[in-house]
Design a protein around this motif. Structure first.
Motif, PDB file in Angstrom:
ATOM      1  N   ARG A  97       0.815  -1.216   0.000  1.00 43.93           N
ATOM      2  CA  ARG A  97       0.000   0.000   0.000  1.00 43.93           C
ATOM      3  C   ARG A  97       0.848   1.266   0.000  1.00 43.93           C
ATOM      4  O   ARG A  97       0.347   2.338   0.287  1.00 43.93           O
ATOM      5  CB  ARG A  97      -0.923   0.007   1.217  1.00 43.93           C
ATOM      6  N   GLY A  98       2.127   1.142  -0.310  1.00 41.00           N
ATOM      7  CA  GLY A  98       3.012   2.299  -0.248  1.00 41.00           C
ATOM      8  C   GLY A  98       3.248   2.974  -1.581  1.00 41.00           C
ATOM      9  O   GLY A  98       4.252   3.632  -1.751  1.00 41.00           O
ATOM     10  N   GLY A  99       2.362   2.814  -2.541  1.00 41.52           N
ATOM     11  CA  GLY A  99       2.569   3.408  -3.862  1.00 41.52           C
ATOM     12  C   GLY A  99       3.459   2.510  -4.705  1.00 41.52           C
ATOM     13  O   GLY A  99       3.493   1.299  -4.519  1.00 41.52           O
ATOM     14  N   ASP A 100       4.187   3.086  -5.638  1.00 43.49           N
ATOM     15  CA  ASP A 100       5.088   2.302  -6.472  1.00 43.49           C
ATOM     16  C   ASP A 100       6.172   1.671  -5.614  1.00 43.49           C
ATOM     17  O   ASP A 100       6.720   2.316  -4.724  1.00 43.49           O
ATOM     18  CB  ASP A 100       5.752   3.166  -7.547  1.00 43.49           C
ATOM     19  N   TYR A 101       6.481   0.403  -5.893  1.00 43.05           N
ATOM     20  CA  TYR A 101       7.574  -0.261  -5.190  1.00 43.05           C
ATOM     21  C   TYR A 101       8.811  -0.075  -6.044  1.00 43.05           C
ATOM     22  O   TYR A 101       8.885  -0.547  -7.164  1.00 43.05           O
ATOM     23  CB  TYR A 101       7.275  -1.741  -4.960  1.00 43.05           C
ATOM     24  N   ARG A 102       9.797   0.623  -5.518  1.00 43.29           N
ATOM     25  CA  ARG A 102      10.932   1.063  -6.330  1.00 43.29           C
ATOM     26  C   ARG A 102      12.124   0.126  -6.310  1.00 43.29           C
ATOM     27  O   ARG A 102      12.997   0.223  -7.150  1.00 43.29           O
ATOM     28  CB  ARG A 102      11.374   2.438  -5.874  1.00 43.29           C
ATOM     29  N   SER A 103      12.226  -0.774  -5.343  1.00 43.13           N
ATOM     30  CA  SER A 103      13.424  -1.603  -5.208  1.00 43.13           C
ATOM     31  C   SER A 103      13.374  -2.892  -6.010  1.00 43.13           C
ATOM     32  O   SER A 103      14.375  -3.576  -6.125  1.00 43.13           O
ATOM     33  CB  SER A 103      13.656  -1.946  -3.744  1.00 43.13           C
ATOM     34  N   ALA A 104      12.224  -3.263  -6.501  1.00 42.05           N
ATOM     35  CA  ALA A 104      12.094  -4.513  -7.260  1.00 42.05           C
ATOM     36  C   ALA A 104      10.958  -4.364  -8.260  1.00 42.05           C
ATOM     37  O   ALA A 104      10.094  -3.511  -8.117  1.00 42.05           O
ATOM     38  CB  ALA A 104      11.823  -5.676  -6.330  1.00 42.05           C
ATOM     39  N   ASP A 105      10.961  -5.228  -9.236  1.00 39.69           N
ATOM     40  CA  ASP A 105       9.925  -5.211 -10.262  1.00 39.69           C
ATOM     41  C   ASP A 105       8.803  -6.154  -9.848  1.00 39.69           C
ATOM     42  O   ASP A 105       8.814  -7.331 -10.193  1.00 39.69           O
ATOM     43  CB  ASP A 105      10.518  -5.617 -11.606  1.00 39.69           C
ATOM     44  N   ILE A 106       7.860  -5.639  -9.055  1.00 43.82           N
ATOM     45  CA  ILE A 106       6.698  -6.433  -8.663  1.00 43.82           C
ATOM     46  C   ILE A 106       5.445  -5.683  -9.071  1.00 43.82           C
ATOM     47  O   ILE A 106       5.453  -4.463  -9.197  1.00 43.82           O
ATOM     48  CB  ILE A 106       6.669  -6.727  -7.148  1.00 43.82           C
ATOM     49  N   ASP A 107       4.385  -6.430  -9.285  1.00 42.87           N
ATOM     50  CA  ASP A 107       3.103  -5.832  -9.631  1.00 42.87           C
ATOM     51  C   ASP A 107       2.364  -5.512  -8.336  1.00 42.87           C
ATOM     52  O   ASP A 107       1.813  -6.403  -7.686  1.00 42.87           O
ATOM     53  CB  ASP A 107       2.291  -6.788 -10.500  1.00 42.87           C
ATOM     54  N   VAL A 108       2.362  -4.253  -7.927  1.00 45.17           N
ATOM     55  CA  VAL A 108       1.757  -3.860  -6.653  1.00 45.17           C
ATOM     56  C   VAL A 108       0.237  -3.951  -6.675  1.00 45.17           C
ATOM     57  O   VAL A 108      -0.396  -3.814  -5.634  1.00 45.17           O
ATOM     58  CB  VAL A 108       2.204  -2.452  -6.204  1.00 45.17           C
ATOM     59  N   ALA A 109      -0.346  -4.224  -7.821  1.00 40.46           N
ATOM     60  CA  ALA A 109      -1.792  -4.380  -7.904  1.00 40.46           C
ATOM     61  C   ALA A 109      -2.224  -5.802  -7.544  1.00 40.46           C
ATOM     62  O   ALA A 109      -3.413  -6.072  -7.410  1.00 40.46           O
ATOM     63  CB  ALA A 109      -2.279  -4.042  -9.310  1.00 40.46           C
ATOM     64  N   LYS A 110      -1.246  -6.707  -7.369  1.00 41.14           N
ATOM     65  CA  LYS A 110      -1.548  -8.105  -7.047  1.00 41.14           C
ATOM     66  C   LYS A 110      -0.998  -8.467  -5.676  1.00 41.14           C
ATOM     67  O   LYS A 110       0.057  -7.975  -5.273  1.00 41.14           O
ATOM     68  CB  LYS A 110      -0.932  -9.027  -8.101  1.00 41.14           C
ATOM     69  N   PRO A 111      -1.703  -9.362  -4.956  1.00 41.43           N
ATOM     70  CA  PRO A 111      -1.194  -9.823  -3.649  1.00 41.43           C
ATOM     71  C   PRO A 111       0.138 -10.553  -3.811  1.00 41.43           C
ATOM     72  O   PRO A 111       0.363 -11.239  -4.811  1.00 41.43           O
ATOM     73  CB  PRO A 111      -2.273 -10.784  -3.157  1.00 41.43           C
ATOM     74  N   GLN A 112       0.996 -10.412  -2.815  1.00 38.18           N
ATOM     75  CA  GLN A 112       2.325 -11.026  -2.833  1.00 38.18           C
ATOM     76  C   GLN A 112       2.484 -11.933  -1.615  1.00 38.18           C
ATOM     77  O   GLN A 112       1.994 -11.608  -0.536  1.00 38.18           O
ATOM     78  CB  GLN A 112       3.410  -9.941  -2.786  1.00 38.18           C
ATOM     79  N   VAL A 113       3.223 -13.034  -1.779  1.00 39.40           N
ATOM     80  CA  VAL A 113       3.556 -13.877  -0.631  1.00 39.40           C
ATOM     81  C   VAL A 113       5.019 -13.705  -0.238  1.00 39.40           C
ATOM     82  O   VAL A 113       5.389 -13.987   0.894  1.00 39.40           O
ATOM     83  CB  VAL A 113       3.234 -15.370  -0.859  1.00 39.40           C
ATOM     84  N   ARG A 114       5.853 -13.231  -1.161  1.00 37.80           N
ATOM     85  CA  ARG A 114       7.234 -12.868  -0.828  1.00 37.80           C
ATOM     86  C   ARG A 114       7.248 -11.374  -0.540  1.00 37.80           C
ATOM     87  O   ARG A 114       7.210 -10.556  -1.451  1.00 37.80           O
ATOM     88  CB  ARG A 114       8.184 -13.189  -1.975  1.00 37.80           C
ATOM     89  N   LEU A 115       7.305 -11.048   0.743  1.00 37.98           N
ATOM     90  CA  LEU A 115       7.218  -9.654   1.161  1.00 37.98           C
ATOM     91  C   LEU A 115       8.625  -9.058   1.200  1.00 37.98           C
ATOM     92  O   LEU A 115       9.448  -9.439   2.022  1.00 37.98           O
ATOM     93  CB  LEU A 115       6.533  -9.563   2.522  1.00 37.98           C
ATOM     94  N   LEU A 116       8.861  -8.138   0.304  1.00 34.55           N
ATOM     95  CA  LEU A 116      10.159  -7.488   0.160  1.00 34.55           C
ATOM     96  C   LEU A 116      10.302  -6.398   1.218  1.00 34.55           C
ATOM     97  O   LEU A 116       9.337  -6.055   1.899  1.00 34.55           O
ATOM     98  CB  LEU A 116      10.285  -6.929  -1.257  1.00 34.55           C
ATOM     99  N   PRO A 117      11.493  -5.817   1.393  1.00 34.63           N
ATOM    100  CA  PRO A 117      11.670  -4.791   2.421  1.00 34.63           C
ATOM    101  C   PRO A 117      10.684  -3.634   2.276  1.00 34.63           C
ATOM    102  O   PRO A 117      10.412  -3.169   1.176  1.00 34.63           O
ATOM    103  CB  PRO A 117      13.105  -4.318   2.190  1.00 34.63           C
ATOM    104  N   GLY A 118      10.153  -3.214   3.401  1.00 35.56           N
ATOM    105  CA  GLY A 118       9.210  -2.100   3.440  1.00 35.56           C
ATOM    106  C   GLY A 118       8.258  -2.236   4.609  1.00 35.56           C
ATOM    107  O   GLY A 118       8.171  -3.289   5.246  1.00 35.56           O
ATOM    108  N   SER A 119       7.518  -1.179   4.873  1.00 34.92           N
ATOM    109  CA  SER A 119       6.624  -1.170   6.034  1.00 34.92           C
ATOM    110  C   SER A 119       5.153  -1.066   5.669  1.00 34.92           C
ATOM    111  O   SER A 119       4.319  -0.844   6.540  1.00 34.92           O
ATOM    112  CB  SER A 119       6.990  -0.004   6.955  1.00 34.92           C
TER     113      SER A 119
END
Length: 140
Positions: A97-119
């Motif tokens: 929910r933090g806007g664009d994810y800048r550290s990796a190429d993930i689709d932020v519109a889809k749920p993820q099970v590998r949670l990358l760094p962030g809060s």
């Protein structure tokens, strides 16, 4: 005592007594997680007493914990499970929910099970979910 403090102390002690020193190199393995739940007023409350929150690998709770938001820094990725012992098939997906994810190429519109760094990883918009274990790794 933190790894950085121990490393600095060893380097200074070696220099001060004039011994030849071998290079001291530690990887920056300072990962940690934080868990938040929603209280009855809809406010985030940090979950306390999470043992192993700075160690990689699989960690179980005694029973389950209610969580709504997950934060991690320092690890390559973490996965949260509804079951014990990081049981495959019990992964809990979260939305960024933090806007664009800048550290990796993930689709932020889809749920993820590998949670990358962030809060800003949320499991649900308005309620807590039951979490039984989690796993974090330093390498992909």
């Amino acid at each position: 005592m933190s790894r950085r403090l121990v490393t600095a102390f060893l380097a200074l002690a070696t220099l001060s007594i004039g011994l030849p020193s071998a290079p001291v190199a530690f990887a920056d393995l300072d990962g940690s997680i934080r868990l938040y739940k929603l209280n009855s007023k809809g406010q985030f409350v940090r979950q306390r007493w999470v043992s192993g929150d700075e160690e990689p690998g699989c960690h179980d709770f005694r029973g389950t914990r209610e969580v709504n938001r997950f934060a991690q820094v320092g690890f390559a990725w973490c996965t949260v499970y509804g079951g014990d012992e990081c049981a495959p098939g019990t992964e809990i997906a979260a939305m960024w929910r933090g806007g664009d994810y800048r550290s990796a190429d993930i689709d932020v519109a889809k749920p993820q099970v590998r949670l990358l760094p962030g809060s800003q990883w949320y499991f649900h918009e308005s309620k807590n979910v039951e979490m039984g274990s989690w796993e974090c790794r330093y390498a992909n």
